[in-house]
Design an enzyme around this catalytic site. Structure first.
Site, short mmCIF file in Angstrom:
data_model
loop_
_atom_site.label_atom_id
_atom_site.label_comp_id
_atom_site.label_asym_id
_atom_site.label_seq_id
_atom_site.Cartn_x
_atom_site.Cartn_y
_atom_site.Cartn_z
N GLU B 51 0.85 -1.19 0.00
CA GLU B 51 0.00 0.00 0.00
C GLU B 51 0.88 1.23 0.00
OE1 GLU B 51 -2.98 0.69 3.01
OE2 GLU B 51 -3.46 -1.44 3.06
N ASP B 62 -6.10 8.74 9.79
CA ASP B 62 -4.76 8.35 10.20
C ASP B 62 -4.35 8.96 11.53
OD1 ASP B 62 -3.66 6.65 8.07
OD2 ASP B 62 -4.17 8.38 6.82
N TYR B 176 -11.14 -4.71 3.68
CA TYR B 176 -10.21 -4.18 4.67
C TYR B 176 -10.96 -4.09 6.00
CZ TYR B 176 -6.39 -1.03 6.25
OH TYR B 176 -5.32 -0.45 6.89
#
Lengths: 373, 263
Positions: B51, B62, B176
């Site tokens: 990734e 994040d 995911y």
């Protein structure tokens, strides 16, 4: 996402719940001090020599700004949803203070995210929040201002969503925030309409409000959207559009997707979010509520900007002519009236949303003028 | 439609009874040249899929490690178009599946159609757009199909059954699974709930499920690989790159220990 669905469901059911609405309107009256007055600013009007100018006195609401209308509503909603903790972002500190106040009133734990830069600029509000029992969490990352505080608050919310409600301070972010915050703020326009009809027997010709995220302006405008009333939203022109140091999203931005909604955004050609500047921390934000974007594109509302200099001059003018020190945010709306009122007939009527009081800005203005206090 | 490089990779691993090691690095941190070197190093160390983070000013999903890495990459002038060019360049030397993890606004500004076309031509295999839920991603999904790029969507412990169904349908390549509520790099709690969540997803689909957010050390990677089809490690790698940006020898040891753990 499930959190947003949960919030939407709770909000919609609270709208229909008579007991909730009664508690809210009772607290608006006895705690916030609503209705706030609609004040005819006689000397300010005479000084400008044109349209009659009324001020909607949100500066007289508890905690000194319109922010409490939304923060109190959401604090009650958080309690209703069974959350034990609220979080919020703040730039100038007004929304942080309002949320800390709502949390203290309702009995919830409260944590406020604030950029390092803003904590320095607004030390007084940081202390106010702590006095109110809130924990202020410094955000030392990114541009260290409002948008970064929102990022951190959203991160906290996604982590602690089970026990936490996020009190978004403006008409931004993912659905249902923009419409929910608008509904809590629309009390401003509803009152103003009744008040102007009682004072003048007719609707005003023009409404003016400043636009940061856009909650005080939509709060005033919303009730008048279907009426034959002109409206102007005033953004922060900072040092001027060509300087690149401003927060005029309509004049200097383009469509983007940011923090959960699609609207006008100050961004570079690669879609990264640009830094902003305004003398007023409350308008210093890279994007604007999506409903404003719609109202701009549909042509219903005109958007313009006032520079730092124009806002500072209006700040002093209102203080001298009326004995009212306005918030620097609200001074942007006043600056537009300074431009427009003299050109309008004497029997025309303007309502300006005086969204907050200027005590928080006094030190800042003194610094700009080179005065040591 | 021919199966994608990502799908093929998972199929081949399954045959061998192995799980995918999926490291994440931020493109442009410490520099675009070093990123190129790092991708090849990751492949050497046994990465099955890589990734590449696209730097963005406001990376909402994040944690601080990756946000700081994005800030460094942005300061180096690295933007989405440079990351696409990097992939094109990398395709001269590797065929390891490459996924771009990017926020939506840079793609929106690039133009969704132009982005898909350029990314596909460059050799990008998949995209993850963490701030774009599948029900808002209609256009992107259609375009990605047309250009042969897999769209990978995220599921979290708080996802409702309806959401799980939507994500399972919309995801191509793999699904995911975010092991925690929250942001990348936060602490992982390994418990029976992870196992239950993965089996709930598996009851709905044959698509592979990879787990990320919170996997740092080999023992965690080993535990996760016992449950999922792939293990994603990001923040910890990004942190180690930044602590020694010129010398990757210690990083290599760490990567090999992760690879050994994921079986």
């Amino acid at each position: 996402m499930p959190a947003l669905k949960e919030l939407e469901a709770a909000y919609l059911s609270s709208k229909k719940d008579k007991a909730f609405q009664k508690e809210l309107s009772e607290l608006q009256k006895t705690y916030i001090g609503r209705p706030t007055p609609l004040y005819f600013a006689k000397r300010f009007t005479e000084h400008l020599g044109g349209a009659k100018i009324y001020l909607k006195r949100e500066d007289l609401a508890h905690t000194g700004a319109h922010k409490i209308n939304n923060a109190l509503g959401q604090a009650l909603l958080a309690k209703r949803m069974g959350k034990s903790r609220v979080i919020a972002e703040t730039g100038a500190g007004q929304h942080g203070v309002a949320t800390a106040t709502g949390a203290a009133l309702v009995g919830l734990d409260c944590e406020i995210y604030m950029g390092t830069e803003d904590m320095k600029r607004q030390a007084l509000n940081v202390f106010r929040m702590r006095l109110l029992g809130a924990k202020v969490i410094e955000v030392p990352i990114g541009s260290r201002t409002l948008k970064d505080a929102i990022n951190e608050a959203l991160r906290d919310w996604t982590t602690n969503v089970r026990n936490t409600h996020y009190v978004m301070g403006t008409v931004f972010g993912p659905h249902p925030f923009p419409s929910m915050v608008r509904d809590f703020q629309s009390v401003i326009g509803k009152e103003a309409k009744k008040q102007i009809l009682s004072a003048e027997g007719r609707l005003p010709d023009l409404l003016i409000a400043c636009v940061g995220g856009g909650s005080n302006s939509i709060g005033l405008f919303h009730e008048f959207l279907k009426d034959d009333v002109n409206m102007v939203g005033v953004e922060a022109g900072g040092h001027g559009i060509s300087s690149g140091e401003h927060a005029a999203r309509f004049a200097g931005g383009s469509i983007g997707v940011f923090q959960g909604c699609k609207s006008y955004l100050l961004q570079d050609e690669d879609g990264n979010v640009l830094g902003t500047h305004s003398v007023s921390a409350g308008l210093d934000y890279a994007s604007v509520g999506p409903e404003h974007a719609y109202l701009k594109d549909s042509g219903r509302i005109r958007y313009t900007y006032a520079t730092d200099e124009e806002a500072l001059s209006a700040f002093e003018l209102l203080s001298r002519t009326e004995g009212i020190i306005p918030a620097l945010e609200s001074a942007h709306a006043l600056a537009e009236a300074v431009k427009l009122a003299p050109k309008m007939p004497k029997d025309s009527i303007i309502i300006i949303n005086l969204s907050g009081r200027g005590d928080k800005d006094v030190e800042h203005v003194a610094r700009i003028k080179g005065v040591h206090i | 439609m021919a199966s994608s490089r990502i799908t093929k990779t998972f199929k081949a691993l399954k045959k061998q009874g192995r799980k995918a090691f999926i490291p994440y690095i931020m493109a442009g941190d410490p520099s675009i040249e070093k990123t190129k070197e790092l991708v090849l190093l990751l492949e050497d160390c046994g990465a099955d899929i890589i990734e590449l983070g696209v730097p963005f000013t406001d990376p909402l999903a994040d944690g601080p490690q990756i946000q700081r890495a994005a800030e460094r990459a942005l300061a180096n002038g690295v933007r989405l178009r440079h990351v696409i060019a990097l992939v094109k360049d990398l395709r001269k030397s590797t065929s390891v599946p490459l996924i771009l993890m990017t926020y939506y606004n840079p793609v929106f500004k690039y133009g969704e159609e132009a982005f898909m076309k350029d990314a596909s031509e460059a050799g990008v295999d998949g995209i993850i757009v963490p701030d774009l839920p599948p029900d808002e991603a209609g256009v992107l999904r259609r375009l990605s199909k047309k250009h042969g790029i897999d769209t990978i969507f995220l599921l979290a412990p708080t996802s409702t059954p309806e959401r799980i169904e939507t994500v399972v349908k919309a995801s191509r390549g793999f699904i995911y699974y975010v092991s925690i509520t929250g942001i990348t790099g936060a602490r992982l709690h390994l418990g029976s709930s992870l196992k239950e969540s993965i089996s709930r997803i598996r009851s709905l689909t044959d698509k592979p499920v990879a787990v990320g957010f919170g996997v740092k050390m080999p023992e965690e990677a080993r535990a996760v690989s016992g449950i999922a089809d792939g293990v994603i490690v990001g923040s910890e790698i990004v942190k180690r790159i930044n602590s020694e940006p010129q010398d990757f020898s210690k990083l290599k040891e760490y990567l090999l220990s992760l690879r050994d753990a994921i079986r």
